[in-house]
Design an enzyme around this catalytic site. Structure first.
Site, PDB file in Angstrom:
ATOM      1  N   ASP A   1      31.184 -25.352  31.810  1.00  0.00           N
ATOM      2  CA  ASP A   1      30.489 -26.419  31.107  1.00  0.00           C
ATOM      3  C   ASP A   1      29.469 -25.833  30.129  1.00  0.00           C
ATOM      4  O   ASP A   1      28.778 -24.869  30.446  1.00  0.00           O
ATOM      5  CB  ASP A   1      29.790 -27.281  32.178  1.00  0.00           C
TER       6      ASP A   1
ATOM      7  N   GLU B   1      34.253 -25.152  27.580  1.00  0.00           N
ATOM      8  CA  GLU B   1      33.776 -26.353  26.905  1.00  0.00           C
ATOM      9  C   GLU B   1      32.809 -25.889  25.830  1.00  0.00           C
ATOM     10  O   GLU B   1      31.629 -25.680  26.088  1.00  0.00           O
ATOM     11  CB  GLU B   1      33.067 -27.315  27.855  1.00  0.00           C
TER      12      GLU B   1
END
Ligand code: GLC
Ligand code: CA
Length: 586
Positions: free
Chosen positions: A224, A266
């Site tokens: 993330d 990401e």
């Protein structure tokens, strides 16, 4: 149990000599995957407390196998105060109690692997919750050993070059800590302090977390918020060389001990800034293609192939072992950070005229409502998703055309319970409706009485059945996952046509604007077009294909599958392109 999914993933010893499920013989599995993104909380509640859980998800694996997906990406399921739906972690190595126990997770993993489905989990590596014991210690005193695990400052004026991401909620990337009387750094919500990756202990702690899950057998991690790991004065604090160096360390360790697992980045950046995250094949295995996604929506609305072709032509080549992950919608807003101001205004004007539908720099809606529930457009976009270069990701519920609830806060608009049937609570839970973590969509168009798995499973012409055959078609050949792409340029800009090729295999994909008169679609299958095909040695392949994968012959997504066995293949797409050029598709 359905038999349409992949074959079981074999179990054999890992680097530490322990038997695990999920060991891959094909270390490039992520290139051929079809990923389904879901939230445990939203999928199925097995114990009637109104919250989805791992035991419930395990019961629904047959459904996912029937759909044909080959990997699941789970949103964060770790203990958390849930102020950012789990992206605010307080313990990286256990399971949020309402979702079940670690044992439940292990049973789920085993059951998924038995069905040939791989599991990708979240590594929220950039920040923790402010409730995490590390942060609690760090703020408790300035000389606490954990102090240096986070980024502190006496003032809030350092790193002014860094933009604010959650524009609607945050005014600064610094927040005041009244306990230690100093500022801490956060790129997202102020309750999510950024970890300090200049401190080697933080990297060690994160690697320890990763090995915990790798050892259990998870197949991959979505890392993330990767671009923001390291901060430097005078920069945007994004994509810094120091951040890349950290990724290379993690990748090296992963390859040594667990060579068959994958890392997905990401990194919501322009292609030129994402590509370095593949390194020389020594950083990420895969990364989301953020800029492509909004351009698919623009192209469909403008009925013009240009935005798609342009962005793919501006996408640099990536190492052979790497892969793009492509998607239409996700748990987040449809981000418009990577488009021009004009494109953003166009997207807002066309897809989010009501300001309630917007958040930060994006649109918090689901696919079906964005397409005004127009089945042809929903299919057109999914057809693109399954046939363009990259590994496709389907967001849970989009395979049945679920709607959104823009009156829920933040991105909860697109995180409502999965709609299993038309009964109580959409078949998601048998709890009292008041107890559900969120009400299911219940309006007359997208509500669970109208849109649900049970009813769509019964009909061959439902969106679910169509998605199932589309995914089956994609899985039947490798050309979609590994092949090259070459665009054709029929004179009508409303026709997007491309050839995907892998060694012997060639597939021509033609997507036509939904508003083209059906006569244009007929032209593609007209006697004239078939004559062109017949006049080539490829004639048999055309008809064989029709029998083999009839689903491909949908009016919006026409595939001509050409095999070398039947022809000198090079001139065939040209013949069709020529036909498209001459066809009166206006
Ligand atoms: C990622 C997640 C998003 C989350 C943010 C902060 O962008 O996709 O849902 O809010 O990170 O953790
Ligand atoms: Ca439950």
């Amino acid at each position: 149990m359905s038999t349409t999914g992949g074959s079981p993933i074999e179990s054999f010893p890992d680097a530490k000599g322990e038997v695990r499920f999920g060991a891959q013989k094909d270390s490039l599995w992520y290139k051929d995957a079809v990923i389904y993104q879901l939230h445990v909380r939203s999928f199925y509640d097995s114990n009637a407390d109104g919250i989805g859980d791992f035991a419930g998800l395990t019961q629904k694996l047959d459904y996912l196998q029937e759909l044909g997906i080959t990997a699941i990406w789970l949103l964060p399921f770790y203990p958390s105060p849930l102020r950012d739906d789990g992206y605010d972690v307080t313990d990286y190595t256990s399971v949020q109690a309402s979702y079940g126990s670690l044992e439940d997770f292990k049973s789920f993993l085993k059951a998924a692997h038995e069905r040939g489905i791989r599991i990708i989990i979240e590594m929220v590596i950039n920040h923790t919750s402010d409730q995490h014991p590390w942060f609690q210690e760090a703020r408790s005193s300035r000389d606490n050993p954990k102090r240096d695990w986070y980024v502190w400052s006496e003032t809030d004026i350092r790193y002014q070059g860094a933009r604010i991401i959650f524009l609607d909620t945050e005014l600064s990337n610094w927040a005041w800590d009244p306990i230690s009387k100093s500022y801490y750094w956060h790129r997202f919500f102020s309750h999510q302090p950024d970890l300090n990756f200049d401190n080697p202990a933080v990297l060690e702690a994160m690697w320890e977390v990763m090995t915990f899950w790798l050892h259990l057998g998870v197949d991959g991690f979505r890392l993330d918020a990767v671009p923001y790991l390291v901060e430097r004065e005078g920069t945007s604090c994004e994509n810094l060389p120091e951040t890349h160096a950290i990724i290379r360390v993690l990748r090296k360790r992963l390859d040594l001990a667990y060579p068959d697992r994958m890392l997905l980045a990401e990194a919501n950046q322009l292609p030129a800034d994402v590509c370095p995250y593949f390194g020389n094949g020594d950083e990420f295995h895969a990364a989301f293609h953020f800029p492509l996604m909004p351009r698919m929506f623009i192209a469909v609305k403008q009925e013009d192939r240009k935005p798609i072709i342009e962005i793919l032509e501006h996408t640099p080549a990536i190492p052979d072992s790497c892969q793009w992950c492509i998607f239409l919608r996700s748990h987040d807003e449809l981000t418009l950070e990577m488009v021009t101001d004009i494109e953003r205004e166009f997207m807002y004007g066309e897809y989010a005229i009501d300001k309630t539908m917007r958040i930060n720099l994006g649109i918090r809606r689901r696919l079906a409502p964005m397409m005004d529930n127009d089945r042809r457009r929903i299919e057109l976009l999914n057809g693109l998703l399954m046939s363009m270069p990259g590994t496709p990701i389907v967001y849970y519920g989009d395979e049945i055309g679920m709607g959104d609830n823009i009156y829920l806060r933040d991105r909860d608009s697109v995180r409502t319970p999965m709609q299993w049937n038309g009964g109580t609570n959409a078949g998601f839970s048998s709890a009292d409706p008041e107890r559900l973590y969120s009400s299911p969509i219940s309006n007359s168009v997208y509500g669970y009485q109208a849109v649900n798995v049970e009813s769509q499973r019964k009909f061959d012409h439902s969106l679910f059945s169509w998605m199932k055959s589309l995914i089956r078609a994609r899985n039947s050949v490798r050309v979609f996952s590994r092949g090259s792409i070459e665009f054709l340029y029929p004179s009508n800009p409303r026709v997007l046509a491309y050839v995907r090729q892998l060694d012997e295999e060639k597939v021509l994909v033609v997507n036509m604007s939904p508003s083209l008169p059906s006569r244009s679609h007929r032209h593609l299958f007209s006697p004239e077009c078939i004559r062109i095909l017949r006049n080539t040695p490829a004639n048999t392949s055309y008809f064989r294909l029709q029998n083999k994968i009839p689903d491909l012959h949908h009016r919006l997504l026409a595939h001509f599958h050409l095999r070398r066995a039947y022809l000198a293949k090079e001139h065939i797409p040209e013949a069709i392109a020529e036909y498209l050029r001459q066809s009166p598709c206006t």
